[in-house]
Scaffold this motif. Structure first.
Motif, PDB file in Angstrom:
ATOM      1  N   LEU A   1      36.543  42.879  38.516  1.00  0.00           N
ATOM      2  CA  LEU A   1      36.737  41.694  39.374  1.00  0.00           C
ATOM      3  C   LEU A   1      38.942  41.733  38.573  1.00  0.00           C
ATOM      4  N   ASP A   2      38.612  41.531  37.324  1.00  0.00           N
ATOM      5  CA  ASP A   2      39.692  41.359  36.863  1.00  0.00           C
ATOM      6  C   ASP A   2      40.928  42.616  36.645  1.00  0.00           C
ATOM      7  N   GLY A   3      40.400  43.151  37.891  1.00  0.00           N
ATOM      8  CA  GLY A   3      42.015  44.439  37.481  1.00  0.00           C
ATOM      9  C   GLY A   3      41.974  45.197  36.758  1.00  0.00           C
ATOM     10  N   GLU A   4      41.195  45.836  35.310  1.00  0.00           N
ATOM     11  CA  GLU A   4      41.263  46.046  34.189  1.00  0.00           C
ATOM     12  C   GLU A   4      41.082  47.696  34.058  1.00  0.00           C
TER      13      GLU A   4
ATOM     14  N   GLU B   1      25.477  42.381  44.664  1.00  0.00           N
ATOM     15  CA  GLU B   1      24.937  40.118  44.878  1.00  0.00           C
ATOM     16  C   GLU B   1      25.703  39.640  43.713  1.00  0.00           C
ATOM     17  N   LEU B   2      25.443  40.185  42.227  1.00  0.00           N
ATOM     18  CA  LEU B   2      26.008  40.658  40.987  1.00  0.00           C
ATOM     19  C   LEU B   2      27.442  40.289  40.742  1.00  0.00           C
ATOM     20  N   LEU B   3      27.939  41.047  41.876  1.00  0.00           N
ATOM     21  CA  LEU B   3      29.769  40.756  41.729  1.00  0.00           C
ATOM     22  C   LEU B   3      29.946  39.364  42.504  1.00  0.00           C
ATOM     23  N   GLU B   4      28.476  39.384  43.863  1.00  0.00           N
ATOM     24  CA  GLU B   4      29.392  38.688  44.315  1.00  0.00           C
ATOM     25  C   GLU B   4      29.486  36.691  43.356  1.00  0.00           C
ATOM     26  N   ASP B   5      28.077  36.887  42.801  1.00  0.00           N
ATOM     27  CA  ASP B   5      28.038  36.175  41.068  1.00  0.00           C
ATOM     28  C   ASP B   5      29.377  35.825  41.293  1.00  0.00           C
TER      29      ASP B   5
ATOM     30  N   LEU C   1      31.950  32.866  40.540  1.00  0.00           N
ATOM     31  CA  LEU C   1      32.163  32.203  39.028  1.00  0.00           C
ATOM     32  C   LEU C   1      33.891  32.217  38.870  1.00  0.00           C
ATOM     33  N   LYS C   2      34.418  33.051  39.026  1.00  0.00           N
ATOM     34  CA  LYS C   2      35.334  33.333  39.173  1.00  0.00           C
ATOM     35  C   LYS C   2      36.218  31.700  39.893  1.00  0.00           C
ATOM     36  N   GLN C   3      36.208  31.513  41.436  1.00  0.00           N
ATOM     37  CA  GLN C   3      36.576  30.675  41.850  1.00  0.00           C
ATOM     38  C   GLN C   3      36.524  29.228  41.661  1.00  0.00           C
ATOM     39  N   ASP C   4      35.610  29.549  40.908  1.00  0.00           N
ATOM     40  CA  ASP C   4      34.809  27.989  40.569  1.00  0.00           C
ATOM     41  C   ASP C   4      36.037  27.634  39.409  1.00  0.00           C
TER      42      ASP C   4
END
Length: 160
Positions: free
Chosen positions: A13-16, A37-41, A45-48
């Motif tokens: 998700l962070d492009g690492e 589902e975990l990736l969506e969570d 969280l990142k957007q929040d």
């Protein structure tokens, strides 16, 4: 049992991730609903976090205040004078002990043995003479009686 890539999802998700790891995670996500589902969570969280921290603004003069406070910050010598005095007193004692420590310990040990021998000899001398033994017992009882009497008077005067 299917292997989940929980540890790699955050890095994905962070492009690492490098290209090979990224392709492995994408291939796994196509077949695993749990990891999707975990990736969506994680994405929510990142957007929040982004929304929460983007609403916080630092004051405009924050940088100037920090730089000014760092320039004016001084460390007073009075803060360390106590330690200096302590070390000035301690260091000579440490040096003295290092140079004469074993001698002093041997002297104290010899002195304590001498005192023990004197007490032992005095007790044998007193016990060998019956009159002295009787006097010691009599004086001990007298001291005990006087102590009891003075304690009684002291307690009686504090209660009244």
């Amino acid at each position: 049992m299917e292997r989940h890539l929980k540890e790699q999802l955050s890095a994905y998700l962070d492009g690492e991730l490098n290209q090979d790891e990224r392709q492995e995670v994408e291939a796994h996500l196509e077949t695993c609903e749990t990891c999707q589902e975990l990736l969506e969570d994680y994405l929510h969280l990142k957007q929040d976090f982004v929304l929460s921290f983007s609403s916080i603004e630092a004051p405009e003069d924050l940088e100037d205040k920090v730089i000014r406070s760092l320039r004016t910050k001084t460390f007073p010598a009075e803060k360390y004078i106590g330690w200096f005095i302590f070390l000035c007193i301690l260091i000579p004692f440490v040096i003295f002990y290092a140079l004469t420590g074993t001698v002093i310990i041997k002297l104290l040990h010899g002195f304590s043995k001498f005192i023990i021998i004197l007490v032992y000899a005095a007790s044998h001398f007193i016990l060998s003479v019956p009159v002295l033994s009787g006097m010691v017992i009599f004086l001990s009882l007298l001291v005990l009686a006087v102590s009891f009497y003075s304690l009684k008077r002291m307690l009686h005067t504090t209660v009244s």
